[in-house]
Design an enzyme around this catalytic site. Structure first.
Site, short mmCIF file in Angstrom:
data_model
loop_
_atom_site.label_atom_id
_atom_site.label_comp_id
_atom_site.label_asym_id
_atom_site.label_seq_id
_atom_site.Cartn_x
_atom_site.Cartn_y
_atom_site.Cartn_z
N ALA A 65 3.38 -6.91 11.37
CA ALA A 65 2.05 -7.39 11.73
C ALA A 65 2.23 -8.60 12.64
O ALA A 65 3.27 -9.27 12.60
CB ALA A 65 1.29 -7.78 10.47
N GLY A 110 5.09 -4.56 8.58
CA GLY A 110 4.03 -3.59 8.90
C GLY A 110 4.55 -2.41 9.72
O GLY A 110 3.95 -1.33 9.69
N GLU A 113 5.88 -0.06 7.23
CA GLU A 113 4.71 0.49 6.52
C GLU A 113 4.02 1.57 7.37
O GLU A 113 3.57 2.59 6.86
CB GLU A 113 3.74 -0.64 6.14
CG GLU A 113 4.34 -1.58 5.12
CD GLU A 113 3.49 -2.80 4.87
OE1 GLU A 113 3.34 -3.63 5.78
OE2 GLU A 113 2.96 -2.93 3.75
N GLU A 133 8.73 -9.62 4.47
CA GLU A 133 7.56 -10.47 4.18
C GLU A 133 7.89 -11.67 3.31
O GLU A 133 7.36 -12.77 3.53
CB GLU A 133 6.45 -9.65 3.51
CG GLU A 133 5.69 -8.73 4.47
CD GLU A 133 6.37 -7.38 4.68
OE1 GLU A 133 7.53 -7.20 4.25
OE2 GLU A 133 5.72 -6.50 5.26
#
Ligand code: CO8
Length: 257
Positions: A65, A110, A113, A133
């Site tokens: 992200a 992300g 993911e 993260e």
């Protein structure tokens, strides 16, 4: 919608979607999610597309992200950004056609993911996988805490999530995070070939498979078997693709779907 981050090429029933924000390692911002939601809707409405491939431009697949966009968010905005990504990546599983991740480089946070939201993953030997993260004092927010243990088992998932270790493509293959590993220059050719193989099979059978397997893992085996029998039966009968496939075999010809 006018696309700035996603580049899409469609040929022979295969849509190749390239995430192109290479200066930021293809990091995922709000614009990316809006574009991806719009593109998924377009592809859902396009009956000519039988398989979708997602890859990244440059040395990253997606490095997570967008940290610059997230840094100033408060709690509610953080939750909303998590929901936005969860919904987009879940939408890959709800598409009736298969979605393949072709992982060219870093698939972090992300980015991993996103790859896990796809139906399966083909990786270049240069790919790197990780959930970093915790190094940022965060946890995954796009369903990584849920998809990773379901894909690789609890031990490997918690190891990756808690250490933030980056693993290479061979280790990803070993734990089942990648299904195939190929040389970087063969990545797109291999992904397209695999997509072409799938596109040549009974389209209804492929769609039903995806639905039953994905719905089945979220239900009991008994309910899953009921669903399987139902969908199996629906492929039989005059005008059905199962009938055509079996008839073509017996007549030693190619099926016409
Ligand atoms: N977000 C924003 N910018 C990024 C990101 C990112 N995730 N990753 C890289 N960039 C930018 C860098 O800031 C740099 O920009 P600039 O040139 O302006 O300085 C540019 O991309 C190139 O990166 P590097 O210079 O760092 O390139 P290297 O080759 O040295 O390193 C790495 C590549 C290893 C990929 C490194 O960039 C890196 O570690 N990136 C961050 C990886 C990371 O921590 N990802 C996880 C992010 S958090 C997340 O994904 C949570 C998901 C759930 C969110 C839930 C919503 C709330």
């Amino acid at each position: 919608m006018e696309y700035q981050i996603l580049k899409t090429e469609i040929s022979d029933g295969i849509a190749v979607v390239t995430i192109s924000r290479p200066k930021a390692m293809n990091a995922l911002n709000t614009r990316f999610f809006n574009e991806m939601d719009s593109l998924v809707a377009e592809i859902n409405a396009n009956n000519d597309v039988r398989v979708m491939i997602i890859t990244g431009e440059g040395k990253a697949f997606v490095a997570g992200a967008d940290i610059a966009e997230m840094v100033d968010k408060g709690s509610e905005a953080g939750k909303a950004f998590s929901r936005l990504g969860q919904n987009t990546f879940s939408s890959f599983g709800k598409m009736s056609i298969p979605v393949i991740a072709a992982i060219n480089g870093f698939a972090l946070g992300g980015g991993l993911e996103l790859a896990m939201g796809c139906d399966f993953r083909i990786a270049s030997t240069k790919a790197k996988f990780g959930q970093p993260e915790v190094s940022l004092g965060l946890i995954p927010g796009y369903a990584g805490t849920q998809r990773l243990p379901r894909l690789v088992g609890m031990g490997d998932a918690l190891y990756l999530l808690m250490t933030a270790d980056m693993i290479g493509a061979e280790d990803a293959l070993r734990i089942g995070l990648a299904q195939k590993v190929v040389e970087p220059e063969e990545l797109m050719e291999t992904a397209t070939k695999v997509a072409g193989t799938i596109a040549s099979k009974g389209p209804e059978a492929i769609k039903k498979l995806k639905k039953i397997v994905r719905d089945g893992v979220n239900t009991s085996q008994i309910k899953g078997e009921e669903l399987e029998a139902e969908e199996f039966g629906s492929l039989f009968g005059e005008g059905k693709q199962g009938k055509e496939g079996m008839q073509a075999f017996l007549e030693k010809r190619k099926p016409e779907w």
